[in-house]
Design a protein around this motif. Structure first.
Motif, PDB file in Angstrom:
ATOM      1  N   GLY A   1       0.815  -1.220   0.000  1.00 58.43           N
ATOM      2  CA  GLY A   1       0.000   0.000   0.000  1.00 58.43           C
ATOM      3  C   GLY A   1       0.846   1.266   0.000  1.00 58.43           C
ATOM      4  O   GLY A   1       0.564   2.225  -0.725  1.00 58.43           O
ATOM      5  N   ILE A   2       1.904   1.269   0.787  1.00 62.52           N
ATOM      6  CA  ILE A   2       2.789   2.437   0.844  1.00 62.52           C
ATOM      7  C   ILE A   2       3.505   2.636  -0.492  1.00 62.52           C
ATOM      8  O   ILE A   2       3.665   3.771  -0.959  1.00 62.52           O
ATOM      9  CB  ILE A   2       3.792   2.287   2.009  1.00 62.52           C
ATOM     10  CG1 ILE A   2       3.059   2.447   3.337  1.00 62.52           C
ATOM     11  CG2 ILE A   2       4.936   3.279   1.892  1.00 62.52           C
ATOM     12  CD1 ILE A   2       3.882   2.068   4.546  1.00 62.52           C
ATOM     13  N   THR A   3       3.916   1.539  -1.115  1.00 55.99           N
ATOM     14  CA  THR A   3       4.566   1.631  -2.428  1.00 55.99           C
ATOM     15  C   THR A   3       3.608   2.212  -3.457  1.00 55.99           C
ATOM     16  O   THR A   3       3.983   3.097  -4.235  1.00 55.99           O
ATOM     17  CB  THR A   3       5.075   0.239  -2.880  1.00 55.99           C
ATOM     18  OG1 THR A   3       5.985  -0.262  -1.906  1.00 55.99           O
ATOM     19  CG2 THR A   3       5.757   0.315  -4.218  1.00 55.99           C
ATOM     20  N   ALA A   4       2.371   1.724  -3.468  1.00 59.28           N
ATOM     21  CA  ALA A   4       1.375   2.251  -4.413  1.00 59.28           C
ATOM     22  C   ALA A   4       1.095   3.723  -4.131  1.00 59.28           C
ATOM     23  O   ALA A   4       0.998   4.541  -5.066  1.00 59.28           O
ATOM     24  CB  ALA A   4       0.089   1.431  -4.317  1.00 59.28           C
ATOM     25  N   TRP A   5       0.975   4.087  -2.869  1.00 63.00           N
ATOM     26  CA  TRP A   5       0.716   5.473  -2.493  1.00 63.00           C
ATOM     27  C   TRP A   5       1.867   6.369  -2.956  1.00 63.00           C
ATOM     28  O   TRP A   5       1.646   7.451  -3.512  1.00 63.00           O
ATOM     29  CB  TRP A   5       0.520   5.550  -0.989  1.00 63.00           C
ATOM     30  CG  TRP A   5       0.199   6.919  -0.437  1.00 63.00           C
ATOM     31  CD1 TRP A   5      -0.212   8.020  -1.117  1.00 63.00           C
ATOM     32  CD2 TRP A   5       0.272   7.309   0.931  1.00 63.00           C
ATOM     33  NE1 TRP A   5      -0.403   9.069  -0.260  1.00 63.00           N
ATOM     34  CE2 TRP A   5      -0.112   8.657   1.008  1.00 63.00           C
ATOM     35  CE3 TRP A   5       0.629   6.648   2.093  1.00 63.00           C
ATOM     36  CZ2 TRP A   5      -0.145   9.346   2.203  1.00 63.00           C
ATOM     37  CZ3 TRP A   5       0.574   7.350   3.289  1.00 63.00           C
ATOM     38  CH2 TRP A   5       0.193   8.687   3.332  1.00 63.00           C
ATOM     39  N   ALA A   6       3.099   5.945  -2.724  1.00 60.40           N
ATOM     40  CA  ALA A   6       4.256   6.742  -3.139  1.00 60.40           C
ATOM     41  C   ALA A   6       4.302   6.891  -4.656  1.00 60.40           C
ATOM     42  O   ALA A   6       4.619   7.967  -5.165  1.00 60.40           O
ATOM     43  CB  ALA A   6       5.545   6.094  -2.630  1.00 60.40           C
TER      44      ALA A   6
ATOM     45  N   VAL B   1       1.730   6.779  -6.789  1.00 60.49           N
ATOM     46  CA  VAL B   1       0.652   7.686  -7.210  1.00 60.49           C
ATOM     47  C   VAL B   1       1.017   9.127  -6.878  1.00 60.49           C
ATOM     48  O   VAL B   1       0.821  10.041  -7.705  1.00 60.49           O
ATOM     49  CB  VAL B   1      -0.693   7.279  -6.558  1.00 60.49           C
ATOM     50  CG1 VAL B   1      -1.746   8.359  -6.731  1.00 60.49           C
ATOM     51  CG2 VAL B   1      -1.178   5.962  -7.135  1.00 60.49           C
ATOM     52  N   THR B   2       1.574   9.363  -5.697  1.00 63.35           N
ATOM     53  CA  THR B   2       1.991  10.714  -5.314  1.00 63.35           C
ATOM     54  C   THR B   2       3.057  11.247  -6.255  1.00 63.35           C
ATOM     55  O   THR B   2       2.974  12.403  -6.706  1.00 63.35           O
ATOM     56  CB  THR B   2       2.535  10.706  -3.862  1.00 63.35           C
ATOM     57  OG1 THR B   2       1.524  10.216  -2.995  1.00 63.35           O
ATOM     58  CG2 THR B   2       2.944  12.089  -3.422  1.00 63.35           C
TER      59      THR B   2
ATOM     60  N   TYR C   1       9.373   2.083  -8.337  1.00 62.08           N
ATOM     61  CA  TYR C   1       8.122   1.723  -7.669  1.00 62.08           C
ATOM     62  C   TYR C   1       7.524   0.456  -8.272  1.00 62.08           C
ATOM     63  O   TYR C   1       6.989  -0.398  -7.560  1.00 62.08           O
ATOM     64  CB  TYR C   1       7.112   2.868  -7.726  1.00 62.08           C
ATOM     65  CG  TYR C   1       7.483   4.039  -6.848  1.00 62.08           C
ATOM     66  CD1 TYR C   1       7.849   3.861  -5.520  1.00 62.08           C
ATOM     67  CD2 TYR C   1       7.467   5.331  -7.346  1.00 62.08           C
ATOM     68  CE1 TYR C   1       8.191   4.930  -4.713  1.00 62.08           C
ATOM     69  CE2 TYR C   1       7.809   6.412  -6.543  1.00 62.08           C
ATOM     70  CZ  TYR C   1       8.160   6.198  -5.231  1.00 62.08           C
ATOM     71  OH  TYR C   1       8.494   7.258  -4.431  1.00 62.08           O
TER      72      TYR C   1
END
Length: 166
Positions: A38-43, A45-46, A68
């Motif tokens: 989840g953190i990887t996906a969030w980073a 997307v950001t 990523y």
């Protein structure tokens, strides 16, 4: 002289403690994998949104997205096979060093010995991938775990081999 019921109780408690420990470890394992994914996906997307906001995309930005992507693939493979794909970590390191190299050359315009050092590090990592691939194909380390049937083990071995191929 030991009492039979005491020995049976001891074995039952040991089995219960082992089962509970396995459950807690497995639960933490999945929680951590979902968190990292989840953190990887969030980073990612950001970073992507920042690129769009910036109005232009550089090679540095594209390489960051590849980092990523490789991290996400590594989490997915680990989730499916319970094997850490070391090669993916090396790919991430190569991509990060390539990003550093491109950024350094494009911003400073004057290549120096740092370029040679980074290039040498990339070469060493590429050689490490060759060693890991050779070792994993000639010396597989997949063994059946406790309570796992031979067919389940060969299925996991096939998954690990599939994860190890490009």
């Amino acid at each position: 002289m030991k009492i039979k019921w005491a020995e049976t109780l001891k074995q039952s408690m040991h089995g219960l403690a082992e089962s509970l420990g396995d459950l807690l470890v497995e639960g933490f394992h999945y929680l951590a994998l979902f968190g990292i994914g989840g953190i990887t996906a969030w980073a990612a997307v950001t970073a992507f949104l920042q690129m769009i906001e910036k109005g232009h995309i550089t090679v540095d930005d594209i390489l960051l997205l590849f980092i990523y992507l490789e991290l996400g693939a590594m989490v997915g493979i680990y989730f499916k096979t319970n094997h850490m794909p070391v090669r993916f970590l090396i790919y991430v390191a190569i991509t990060a060093l390539t990003r550093l190299l491109i950024s350094d050359v494009s911003h400073h315009q004057s290549p120096d010995m740092g370029v040679v050092y980074v290039s040498g590090a990339i070469l060493l990592l590429a050689l490490a991938i060759l060693v890991v691939r050779y070792a994993s194909s000639n010396f597989p380390s997949v063994t059946p775990s406790k309570g796992e049937s031979k067919s389940a083990s060969s299925s996991r071995s096939a998954q690990a081999e599939a994860a190890d191929t490009d």
